[in-house]
Structures are given as C-alpha cells and as structure tokens.
Design a protein around this motif. Structure first.
Motif, PDB file in Angstrom:
ATOM      1  N   MET A  82     -33.759  -3.788  -8.549  1.00  0.00           N
ATOM      2  CA  MET A  82     -35.044  -4.374  -8.933  1.00  0.00           C
ATOM      3  C   MET A  82     -35.684  -5.106  -7.757  1.00  0.00           C
ATOM      4  N   ALA A  83     -34.864  -5.761  -6.946  1.00  0.00           N
ATOM      5  CA  ALA A  83     -35.399  -6.458  -5.774  1.00  0.00           C
ATOM      6  C   ALA A  83     -35.908  -5.470  -4.728  1.00  0.00           C
ATOM      7  N   GLN A  84     -35.227  -4.337  -4.604  1.00  0.00           N
ATOM      8  CA  GLN A  84     -35.635  -3.328  -3.631  1.00  0.00           C
ATOM      9  C   GLN A  84     -36.838  -2.516  -4.101  1.00  0.00           C
ATOM     10  N   ASN A  85     -37.040  -2.473  -5.414  1.00  0.00           N
ATOM     11  CA  ASN A  85     -38.120  -1.659  -5.987  1.00  0.00           C
ATOM     12  C   ASN A  85     -38.954  -2.505  -6.950  1.00  0.00           C
ATOM     13  N   PRO A  86     -39.596  -3.568  -6.455  1.00  0.00           N
ATOM     14  CA  PRO A  86     -40.266  -4.521  -7.356  1.00  0.00           C
ATOM     15  C   PRO A  86     -41.437  -3.930  -8.134  1.00  0.00           C
ATOM     16  N   ASN A  87     -41.985  -2.830  -7.663  1.00  0.00           N
ATOM     17  CA  ASN A  87     -43.152  -2.247  -8.329  1.00  0.00           C
ATOM     18  C   ASN A  87     -42.802  -1.076  -9.246  1.00  0.00           C
ATOM     19  N   ARG A  88     -41.513  -0.781  -9.360  1.00  0.00           N
ATOM     20  CA  ARG A  88     -41.090   0.293 -10.260  1.00  0.00           C
ATOM     21  C   ARG A  88     -40.660  -0.274 -11.606  1.00  0.00           C
ATOM     22  N   GLN A  89     -41.015   0.425 -12.662  1.00  0.00           N
ATOM     23  CA  GLN A  89     -40.629   0.023 -14.012  1.00  0.00           C
ATOM     24  C   GLN A  89     -39.370   0.802 -14.406  1.00  0.00           C
ATOM     25  N   ILE A  90     -38.222   0.208 -14.129  1.00  0.00           N
ATOM     26  CA  ILE A  90     -36.946   0.841 -14.468  1.00  0.00           C
ATOM     27  C   ILE A  90     -36.190  -0.083 -15.416  1.00  0.00           C
ATOM     28  N   GLU A  91     -35.727   0.464 -16.524  1.00  0.00           N
ATOM     29  CA  GLU A  91     -34.948  -0.312 -17.482  1.00  0.00           C
ATOM     30  C   GLU A  91     -33.470   0.038 -17.316  1.00  0.00           C
ATOM     31  N   PHE A  92     -32.648  -0.991 -17.168  1.00  0.00           N
ATOM     32  CA  PHE A  92     -31.205  -0.814 -17.019  1.00  0.00           C
ATOM     33  C   PHE A  92     -30.537  -1.275 -18.313  1.00  0.00           C
ATOM     34  N   ILE A  93     -29.826  -0.373 -18.971  1.00  0.00           N
ATOM     35  CA  ILE A  93     -29.266  -0.641 -20.296  1.00  0.00           C
ATOM     36  C   ILE A  93     -27.746  -0.547 -20.246  1.00  0.00           C
ATOM     37  N   ASN A  94     -27.092  -1.641 -20.560  1.00  0.00           N
ATOM     38  CA  ASN A  94     -25.632  -1.699 -20.586  1.00  0.00           C
ATOM     39  C   ASN A  94     -25.157  -1.546 -22.029  1.00  0.00           C
ATOM     40  N   VAL A  95     -24.447  -0.456 -22.305  1.00  0.00           N
ATOM     41  CA  VAL A  95     -23.862  -0.264 -23.635  1.00  0.00           C
ATOM     42  C   VAL A  95     -22.349  -0.067 -23.525  1.00  0.00           C
ATOM     43  N   GLY A  96     -21.741  -0.743 -22.549  1.00  0.00           N
ATOM     44  CA  GLY A  96     -20.284  -0.733 -22.455  1.00  0.00           C
ATOM     45  C   GLY A  96     -19.670  -1.370 -23.692  1.00  0.00           C
ATOM     46  N   LEU A  97     -18.553  -0.812 -24.148  1.00  0.00           N
ATOM     47  CA  LEU A  97     -17.905  -1.292 -25.372  1.00  0.00           C
ATOM     48  C   LEU A  97     -16.437  -1.602 -25.093  1.00  0.00           C
TER      49      LEU A  97
END
Length: 317
Positions: free
Chosen positions: A55-70
């Motif tokens: 996110m810091a390297q790509n501040p203008n990109r809309q990327i969602e990071f989803i953690n579903v580890g169980l």
C-alpha cells in the motif's frame, strides 16, 4: 549426520528443478488479494506486513487485501486424536473454500499450508499423499475461477522448541514437493521454508558458540514471532519484485517513505484484523472458539474510516 546428507541431497535436487527466481509483479489487474492458510496466516503479521508495504509503494492503487486464514486448518483433511483437547477435529479447507472464493472474488490468492497437514507425526506416505491431493485440489479450485494462485511452502518447524522429533523432516519433504511443482506443473511457489530454516540455523550456531540455548523464530516451534513473519513477508515481496524490502530488518524500517511508519503499520494491522474477523464470519467458517467479527457492511464502514487515516499518513509531507 544421515539427516544432514539427506537434506543436502533434497536441497540440491530441488535447486536443480527450480528455475532462477525472476520477479513476478502484482499485475495491474489485481484489485483483490486473498490470503488462505492456518493459524500462522490468521495471526496476520506477514499478511499485514505485505499489505503495509504494498500500500505504501502503490498509494494510488485500490487494492483490497483479505485475510481468511483459519487456525488449525489443513488441506489434507487429517486431524490427530485429541486435537484441541478432543473438543473438535481440525477444520478442512474443503468445507469452506467454495464459499470463500464466491464471496471474496479474488484476483490473486496466496495459500500457505503444510504445517498442520502432517498432524505432527513422522513422515508417512499416506499422510503425504493426502497433503499432495489437497494441494492439487486447492490449485484446481482456485485457478478455475480465473484467479492467480501463489503457493507458499510451509514455514520451518523447530524441533528444539516443538519437541515433535522428525517433524522437521516432514515439512522439508512437503516444501520440496511444492518447489518441484514450479517446474513440473508450472505452479507459482514462493519458498519461505528454507529461508526461515537457514536464519534459524545461523542464529543457533551463534548461540552454540556462546553456550546459549535461547534463540527461536517460533517459541513453540510452530507459530513464528515477528521476525519469522517478516522473513515470510520479505520473500513474498522479493517475489513480487520489491528487492529493497529484503535488505531491511523489519517492516517499519522498510517503510522509509512513510513519515510515521509505526503509526501507519498500527492502523494497517487494526484495519486488517477488523476485516479478517468479519470475512471469516461472513464466509461461515465452522471452527469453534474464534472471536466473532462484525457484520461485513459494518466492518467495511469502519475499515473505510481507518483507510482515510492511513491515506493521510502515506501522503503526509
């Protein structure tokens, strides 16, 4: 000594079968990144570190990071007797993967399995085949949706701390098999297993020199601490082309362009954990004992508010 030469032979064979690592960028089409795994992924440190850096390297990109580890989960479907004090068997990814993929709609998936899949017993071909079958099934299920899948080798198991003799060899075997799939099946695989193992062994040698028996990446032999998670994160970042990250001792030090990196990472962690719990609840995991999450719309609203604070920090002059 026999194990040493066996490991050396395995390492050479894997090295010969593995192409030279070339950066595989995130891709301009990637909008949603999903992390699958067990309790190590659920803990979230390496996920949050990767998220913070990208996110810091790509501040203008809309990327969602989803953690579903169980926690406790396997791809093998195996569970040892008396798991969790006999209160429930290990969750099997097979039970929930379809729901996770349908609801999260990922463009890219990272999957980290293996630690639990041998159920902490010595190497056994039947259990090994269960792991391989589970990984092949996972690969098929993810890729047929059109998503890109990147496998992570299992983290290293520390027998000194974990006490399960012979289990390190099991995970060596599982890691080697995954690495061989890079060439034999054209899978994308990031090795975190051997970098963690090499780091641990190097520090143990220093300890031995001074008569110290204290260093560990995972205090219980299984669950890495912050340094172990950073090794995992930096191998992912290196694979994606961010080689500068590999030269930094930790996530905060790697965020040189962020004025208040500690606060930035704290907000990233808060946001990611909030969404993790909400997504696990929304996708109806069946594991007992986890704290409940907020309804997803409510969590996303709170996450949006946190994202505004994160954006201000990244763009602060």
């Amino acid at each position: 000594m026999n194990r040493f030469f066996g490991l050396l032979l395995c390492f050479v064979l894997v090295w010969l079968a593995t192409p030279v690592l070339q950066a595989q960028p995130l891709g301009a089409n990637v909008k949603r990144v999903v992390f699958l795994g067990n309790s190590i992924t659920y803990a979230g440190n390496y996920v949050n570190q990767v998220t913070a850096y990208l996110m810091a390297q790509n501040p203008n990109r809309q990327i969602e990071f989803i953690n579903v580890g169980l926690p406790s989960e396997t791809v093998s479907g195996l569970s040892e007797e008396g798991h969790a004090g006999g209160s429930f068997p290990r969750p099997h990814l097979h039970e929930r993967l379809a729901r996770v993929l349908a609801q999260t709609k990922p463009d890219l998936v990272f999957a980290c399995y293996g630690m639990n899949d041998g159920i902490y017993l010595p190497l056994n071909e039947a259990r090994f085949n269960k792991f391989k079958n589970g990984m092949n099934w996972l690969h098929e299920q993810v890729t047929k949706t059109g998503a890109r899948l990147i496998h992570l080798t299992p983290p290293d198991y520390d027998e000194l701390k974990g006490k399960q003799k012979g289990y390190a060899t099991v995970l060596d075997k599982y890691a080697n098999w995954l690495l061989i799939q890079k060439k034999s099946a054209n899978w994308e695989v990031i090795d975190i297993h051997y970098p963690m193992q090499e780091y641990l062994q190097a520090h143990r040698q220093v300890d031995a020199t001074f008569g110290i028996d204290g260093f560990a990446l995972a205090p219980d032999g299984v669950h890495p601490g912050e340094t172990g998670h950073w090794i995992m994160a930096r191998e992912i970042l290196k694979y994606l082309g961010y080689k500068e990250a590999a030269r930094q001792p930790g996530i905060v030090e790697s965020l040189k362009q962020v004025p208040d990196a500690e606060q930035y990472y704290k907000l990233i962690t808060e946001r990611q954990n909030l969404l993790r719990d909400a997504w696990l609840m929304a996708t109806k995991h069946q594991r007992p004992g986890l704290p409940g999450g907020l309804p997803l719309p409510e969590a996303e609203q709170k996450a949006s508010e946190l994202q505004e604070q994160i954006h201000l920090l990244v763009n602060k002059k």
